[in-house]
Structures are given as structure tokens and as C-alpha cells.
Design a protein around this motif. Structure first.
Motif, PDB file in Angstrom:
ATOM      1  N   ILE A 242      45.708  73.488  28.418  1.00 54.16           N
ATOM      2  CA  ILE A 242      46.383  72.513  27.562  1.00 54.16           C
ATOM      3  C   ILE A 242      45.313  71.668  26.876  1.00 54.16           C
ATOM      4  N   VAL A 243      45.332  71.689  25.561  1.00 50.53           N
ATOM      5  CA  VAL A 243      44.267  71.066  24.771  1.00 50.53           C
ATOM      6  C   VAL A 243      44.643  69.630  24.455  1.00 50.53           C
ATOM      7  N   GLY A 244      43.812  68.707  24.914  1.00 48.95           N
ATOM      8  CA  GLY A 244      44.001  67.294  24.626  1.00 48.95           C
ATOM      9  C   GLY A 244      43.158  66.881  23.439  1.00 48.95           C
ATOM     10  N   LEU A 245      43.765  66.157  22.507  1.00 49.53           N
ATOM     11  CA  LEU A 245      43.069  65.734  21.302  1.00 49.53           C
ATOM     12  C   LEU A 245      43.372  64.284  20.984  1.00 49.53           C
ATOM     13  N   MET A 246      42.436  63.631  20.306  1.00 48.59           N
ATOM     14  CA  MET A 246      42.724  62.321  19.750  1.00 48.59           C
ATOM     15  C   MET A 246      43.850  62.470  18.728  1.00 48.59           C
ATOM     16  N   GLN A 247      44.968  61.813  18.991  1.00 46.09           N
ATOM     17  CA  GLN A 247      46.112  61.875  18.084  1.00 46.09           C
ATOM     18  C   GLN A 247      45.941  60.905  16.923  1.00 46.09           C
ATOM     19  N   LYS A 248      45.352  59.765  17.242  1.00 47.72           N
ATOM     20  CA  LYS A 248      44.949  58.754  16.269  1.00 47.72           C
ATOM     21  C   LYS A 248      43.943  57.877  16.983  1.00 47.72           C
ATOM     22  N   SER A 249      43.253  57.043  16.267  1.00 52.07           N
ATOM     23  CA  SER A 249      42.243  56.206  16.912  1.00 52.07           C
ATOM     24  C   SER A 249      42.868  55.416  18.046  1.00 52.07           C
ATOM     25  N   GLY A 250      42.264  55.516  19.230  1.00 47.55           N
ATOM     26  CA  GLY A 250      42.767  54.809  20.400  1.00 47.55           C
ATOM     27  C   GLY A 250      43.807  55.563  21.192  1.00 47.55           C
ATOM     28  N   ASP A 251      44.172  56.773  20.780  1.00 47.55           N
ATOM     29  CA  ASP A 251      45.244  57.518  21.434  1.00 47.55           C
ATOM     30  C   ASP A 251      44.818  58.972  21.606  1.00 47.55           C
ATOM     31  N   PHE A 252      44.622  59.389  22.862  1.00 44.80           N
ATOM     32  CA  PHE A 252      44.231  60.766  23.160  1.00 44.80           C
ATOM     33  C   PHE A 252      45.391  61.595  23.706  1.00 44.80           C
ATOM     34  N   GLY A 253      46.613  61.171  23.439  1.00 46.44           N
ATOM     35  CA  GLY A 253      47.762  62.007  23.742  1.00 46.44           C
ATOM     36  C   GLY A 253      48.100  62.100  25.216  1.00 46.44           C
TER      37      GLY A 253
END
Length: 260
Positions: free
Chosen positions: A35-46
Motif C-alpha cells: 500500500i503506497v503512502g503519499l503526501m496528499q497535500k502539504s502536511g497530510d500523508f494520507g
């Protein structure tokens, strides 16, 4: 068929109840999924870490900053990424890379972000998950210049020459449902060329559902269709190809997964 989905996204906006998709995956023969975790927006890594913790033994997370979001990452985000990638449960850095098709971030910032995550992967001693679209020449050059020798070319869609160059560096090629589509002869030729010991199969859920599910929201259970197509191209028994790809994924990411 024993399977591992080598790359999927299970963010809440696409899978508000991920347990349902996970149960369907298990029923389809999946033993595990990355499961790939990514920065969704600045300050939020999902939610990848949270979802993985809720399904121990079945999901393994990665963490990265996608090339689309390179321009939005702050130094605080980079500090967060370094902290997350150092966690023992996070088994890879990325997806990182270059996307010159959409160009959602300036190309120079994409390259800087890519190089920074190459360096982070070496720092924490973990493989790199690479996203590359319309940028194979520069991607290969960055990987070579940064001394990268271990990782996944996720959703590989290049030709045989691109495959050869990534394989020579030491990378694995991860094949998505795109290989089942019409007019992908160059990709299919590359899959035929690549040794089975260096191939992975993935969904990239919720994107790129394979035929016969093209147009639907993709999910990990659909990886079986991709494995069958790859087996056809390789002239292999589908069960044997699926097991080989599962072993490759287990070994690359250092997974504790029984495949017997």
C-alpha cells in the motif's frame, strides 16, 4: 493462484471501507499487498500507515512524495517523510519520480524531489518505488547518477530498450493492467523480453483496471487478470508466473509472507 499486489493506493476518498476490498483480494488469492503512502497535500500523508496497521500481515506501506506534488512539499513535509521512512514497518521510499506527461509540478522541481528521495532511500537502506511517465531518459540518468540499484519501476509502460536499461541498474519492472490493453505492443514486447525473476504485478488501484474491468475502479483483487496476461506473454503457467512475481515482491520489499 498465489498473488501479491506490488502497488496499490487505498486512500479514504477511493476506499472509504478498505476492509471490503481487502476481503475480495484475499478471496482472489492475494497473500499480501504493498500500500503506497503519499503526501496528499502539504502536511497530510494520507491513511496508508493507518490502513496497514489495521490489516497486519496483509498490507505493507511505503511513503513518498509523488512528482505531481513536488512543488507543494515544504521542508516540514520533507522532515515528516524522513521520519516516516525510517519506521521499521515502512519498507520502501516512494513513489517518487518524474511525470512529464501531466507536468503538474515544474520539471526541475520534480527532478530535485526525485533525487532527494533517491538519497533518502539510500539513507534508510530501503528500495525505491519509481513513477516515470514520458521521462525514461532522465529517469534512468538520475537513478544511475544517484547510485540506485534496488527498487520498483512502478506501472512500467516503456519499451524493450527502457526495460533493458532499468534491469541493468538492478531494478524490478512492475506491470499493471495497462499490459492487457490494446495497442500496447511495445510494452508487451518488453514484458516478453524481461526475465520472470525481475517482474512484479500490480494494480495501481484505484487506477488502470485491467481488461475485463477496464473503466471500473481498480482494486487489488484485479491483479489476477494482469498476472494471467503476463503469463501468456511469457509462455508460462499462470500459477507459476503469479508465484514467481509474488516471490520477487516478497524479496524486494523484505516481506514476511508465507507463499507455500
Amino acid at each position: 493462484m498465489i498473488l501479491i499486489d506490488a502497488h496499490c493506493h487505498l486512500e479514504a476518498k477511493d476506499f472509504p471501507q478498505p476492509a471490503e476490498a481487502i476481503e475480495r483480494a484475499k478471496a482472489a488469492g492475494l497473500r499480501h499487498a504493498i500500500i503506497v503512502g503519499l503526501m496528499q497535500k502539504s502536511g497530510d500523508f494520507g491513511v496508508a500507515l493507518e490502513v496497514a496497521k489495521a490489516h497486519p500481515g496483509f498490507l505493507t506501506p511505503t511513503m513518498g512524495i509523488h512528482p505531481h506534488d513536488s512543488a507543494d512539499a515544504t521542508e516540514a513535509d520533507w522532515a515528516t517523510l524522513e521520519r516516516l521512512c525510517a519506521l521499521p514497518e515502512v519498507k520502501a521510499v516512494g513513489e517518487a519520480g518524474l511525470d512529464f506527461y501531466y507536468d503538474h509540478s515544474p520539471r526541475e522541481l520534480q527532478e530535485l524531489s526525485f533525487r532527494r528521495q533517491c538519497q533518502l532511500a539510500k539513507q534508510v537502506g530501503k528500495p525505491l518505488v519509481v513513477h516515470v511517465r514520458d521521462a525514461h531518459e532522465l529517469c534512468h540518468r538520475v537513478l544511475k547518477e544517484e547510485g540506485m540499484t534496488r527498487g520498483q519501476i512502478h506501472c512500467f509502460t516503456g519499451d524493450t530498450e527502457a526495460a533493458r536499461r532499468y534491469l541493468e541498474l538492478g531494478f524490478h519492472l512492475s506491470i499493471s493492467g495497462v499490459v492487457t490493453y490494446k495497442k500496447t505492443e511495445a510494452l508487451q514486447a518488453a514484458v516478453t523480453f524481461a526475465p520472470a525473476e525481475r517482474l512484479l504485478v500490480e494494480t495501481d488501484a484505484p487506477f488502470l483496471a485491467p481488461i475485463p474491468n477496464r473503466g471500473k475502479k481498480n482494486e487489488p483483487s484485479y491483479v489476477a487478470h494482469t498476472a494471467r496476461k503476463v503469463a501468456e506473454l511469457k509462455g508460462m503457467d499462470p500459477d507459476a508466473l503469479a508465484l514467481q512475481c509474488a516471490k520477487n515482491t516478497r524479496d524486494l520489499f523484505g516481506l514476511d509472507v508465507a507463499l507455500g
